[in-house]
Design an enzyme around this catalytic site. Structure first.
Site, short mmCIF file in Angstrom:
data_model
loop_
_atom_site.label_atom_id
_atom_site.label_comp_id
_atom_site.label_asym_id
_atom_site.label_seq_id
_atom_site.Cartn_x
_atom_site.Cartn_y
_atom_site.Cartn_z
N ASN A 11 25.14 13.39 16.03
CA ASN A 11 23.94 14.18 16.33
C ASN A 11 24.05 15.45 15.49
O ASN A 11 24.85 16.34 15.80
CB ASN A 11 23.90 14.51 17.82
CG ASN A 11 22.74 15.43 18.17
OD1 ASN A 11 21.91 15.75 17.31
ND2 ASN A 11 22.68 15.87 19.42
N TRP A 12 23.28 15.48 14.42
CA TRP A 12 23.38 16.62 13.50
C TRP A 12 22.73 17.89 14.08
O TRP A 12 22.86 18.96 13.51
CB TRP A 12 22.73 16.28 12.14
CG TRP A 12 23.45 15.20 11.38
CD1 TRP A 12 24.53 14.46 11.78
CD2 TRP A 12 23.13 14.74 10.05
NE1 TRP A 12 24.90 13.58 10.80
CE2 TRP A 12 24.07 13.71 9.72
CE3 TRP A 12 22.16 15.08 9.11
CZ2 TRP A 12 24.03 13.04 8.48
CZ3 TRP A 12 22.13 14.40 7.89
CH2 TRP A 12 23.07 13.41 7.58
N LYS A 13 21.99 17.74 15.16
CA LYS A 13 21.27 18.86 15.77
C LYS A 13 20.43 19.59 14.71
O LYS A 13 19.97 18.93 13.77
CB LYS A 13 22.25 19.79 16.50
CG LYS A 13 23.11 19.01 17.51
CD LYS A 13 23.86 19.87 18.47
CE LYS A 13 24.68 18.99 19.41
NZ LYS A 13 25.39 19.74 20.43
N HIS A 98 18.81 15.14 25.86
CA HIS A 98 19.96 16.00 25.55
C HIS A 98 19.86 17.30 26.37
O HIS A 98 18.76 17.82 26.56
CB HIS A 98 20.00 16.31 24.05
CG HIS A 98 21.31 16.85 23.62
ND1 HIS A 98 21.69 18.15 23.87
CD2 HIS A 98 22.37 16.26 22.99
CE1 HIS A 98 22.92 18.33 23.39
NE2 HIS A 98 23.35 17.20 22.86
N GLU A 100 20.43 20.21 25.59
CA GLU A 100 19.79 21.32 24.87
C GLU A 100 18.28 21.24 25.00
O GLU A 100 17.60 22.26 25.10
CB GLU A 100 20.25 21.31 23.40
CG GLU A 100 21.70 21.76 23.28
CD GLU A 100 22.48 21.16 22.13
OE1 GLU A 100 21.88 20.63 21.19
OE2 GLU A 100 23.73 21.24 22.18
N GLU A 170 27.35 13.53 28.54
CA GLU A 170 27.74 14.74 27.82
C GLU A 170 27.82 15.92 28.80
O GLU A 170 26.80 16.57 29.07
CB GLU A 170 26.70 15.07 26.74
CG GLU A 170 26.55 14.00 25.68
CD GLU A 170 26.07 14.59 24.37
OE1 GLU A 170 26.74 14.36 23.36
OE2 GLU A 170 25.06 15.31 24.35
N GLY A 176 30.10 21.69 22.25
CA GLY A 176 30.24 22.80 21.30
C GLY A 176 31.23 23.87 21.75
O GLY A 176 31.26 24.96 21.19
N SER A 216 32.52 17.90 22.29
CA SER A 216 33.72 18.29 21.54
C SER A 216 34.62 17.10 21.21
O SER A 216 35.84 17.24 21.15
CB SER A 216 34.51 19.38 22.28
OG SER A 216 33.70 20.54 22.42
N GLY A 237 28.66 15.95 17.86
CA GLY A 237 27.89 17.03 17.24
C GLY A 237 28.63 17.59 16.04
O GLY A 237 28.60 17.04 14.94
N GLY A 238 29.35 18.68 16.27
CA GLY A 238 30.02 19.41 15.19
C GLY A 238 30.80 18.54 14.22
O GLY A 238 30.65 18.66 12.99
P1 13P Z 1 29.75 18.73 20.01
O1 13P Z 1 30.46 17.49 19.51
O2 13P Z 1 29.50 19.74 18.92
O3 13P Z 1 30.44 19.30 21.20
O4 13P Z 1 28.29 18.27 20.47
C1 13P Z 1 28.19 17.21 21.35
C2 13P Z 1 26.75 16.88 21.48
O5 13P Z 1 26.00 17.61 22.10
C3 13P Z 1 26.28 15.64 20.85
O6 13P Z 1 24.99 15.33 21.24
#
Ligand code: 13P
Length: 258
Positions: A11-13, A98, A100, A170, A176, A216, A237-238
């Site tokens: 997930n590149w956000k 998600h 977010e 999640e 994050g 994470s 994500g990251g």
């Molecule tokens: P991180 O891997 O950066 O913690 O993000 C997880 C995430 O929200 C994937 O959708």
């Protein structure tokens, strides 16, 4: 344990403009001329980057997903994209629910349910996210909280094959933050999600629906998390923005099934 396919999803956000997305997609396509049997790889770039990424990865064994969708077919919904638009751009998956989007954009369980139904009707696979805040975790009601999200989000969603939906657990406190859920913590909730899914669908479908862990996940902790019986992949994500790390997570997924 039956053989299972592990889904490793990035997930590149809201990261990478078009040129940066093209570069990352090229690097991934080059690093992944093939993926191990039993592993499926997915990337979910920002909407603006989808067509570019599609062009760059189409020869590679990498699936493409969006990060959001609107359930209506077309019309005056400024800023939104429909299922058919995502499909026409090469997507086969779409992340929904998600935390977010729930937190910053006030999306509800009902919104997720409408999105899930529209996606499945269009032949796209929803990656339905759920997870608790730190407050809920500390109050000890996290399993109930997550199971309620799953029940509300997937209510009335009819599937004929378990590959039509993916669930991603999640925990918000792990996203994050560098604070990953332990394999035991992640497994506890994923097992409960599987039990909830079993009530919605047949036992056979419940076993075969992919349940991912996200929060994470990185190249160091992926192996242990992915070894859990009810964790069928990761939503990353990251670490998905760094090709070497993402590829190492894919390698960690290539573990022998017991
Ligand atoms: P991180 O891997 O950066 O913690 O993000 C997880 C995430 O929200 C994937 O959708």
């Amino acid at each position: 344990m039956p053989n299972r396919t592990l889904l490793i999803a990035g997930n590149w956000k809201m990261n990478n403009d078009v040129a940066e997305a093209a570069k990352l997609a090229d690097e991934l396509a080059q690093a992944l001329p093939e993926v191990p049997a039993g592993v499926e790889v997915l990337v979910c770039p920002p909407t603006i980057d989808i067509t570019t990424v599609h062009d760059r990865i189409q020869a590679a064994p990498i699936a493409l997903g969006a990060q959001n969708v609107y359930w209506e077919a077309k019309g005056a919904f400024t800023g939104e994209s429909s299922c058919d638009m995502l499909k026409s751009a090469g997507c086969t998956y779409c992340i929904i629910g998600h935390s977010e989007r729930r937190d910053y954009f006030h999306e509800t369980d009902e919104d997720q349910n409408k999105k899930a139904k529209a996606l499945v009707a269009a032949g796209l696979v929803p990656v339905f996210c759920c997870g608790e805040s730190l407050e809920v975790r500390e109050a000890g009601t996290y399993v109930e909280h997550v199971v309620n999200q799953v029940k509300a989000g997937l209510a009335g969603l009819e599937i004929t094959c378990p590959k039509q939906v993916v669930v991603a657990y999640e925990p918000i406190w792990a996203i994050g933050t560098g604070r990953t859920a332990s394999p035991e913590q992640a497994e506890e909730v994923c097992e409960s999600i599987r039990a909830a899914v079993r009530k919605l669908y047949s036992s056979k479908n419940a076993r075969a629906i992919s349940i991912l862990y996200g929060g994470s996940m990185n190249d160091k902790n992926a192996f242990e998390l992915l070894a859990q019986p009810d964790i069928d992949g990761g939503l990353i994500g990251g670490a998905s923005l760094v090709p070497e790390k993402f590829v190492k997570i894919i390698e960690a997924a290539n573990q022998p099934n017991e």
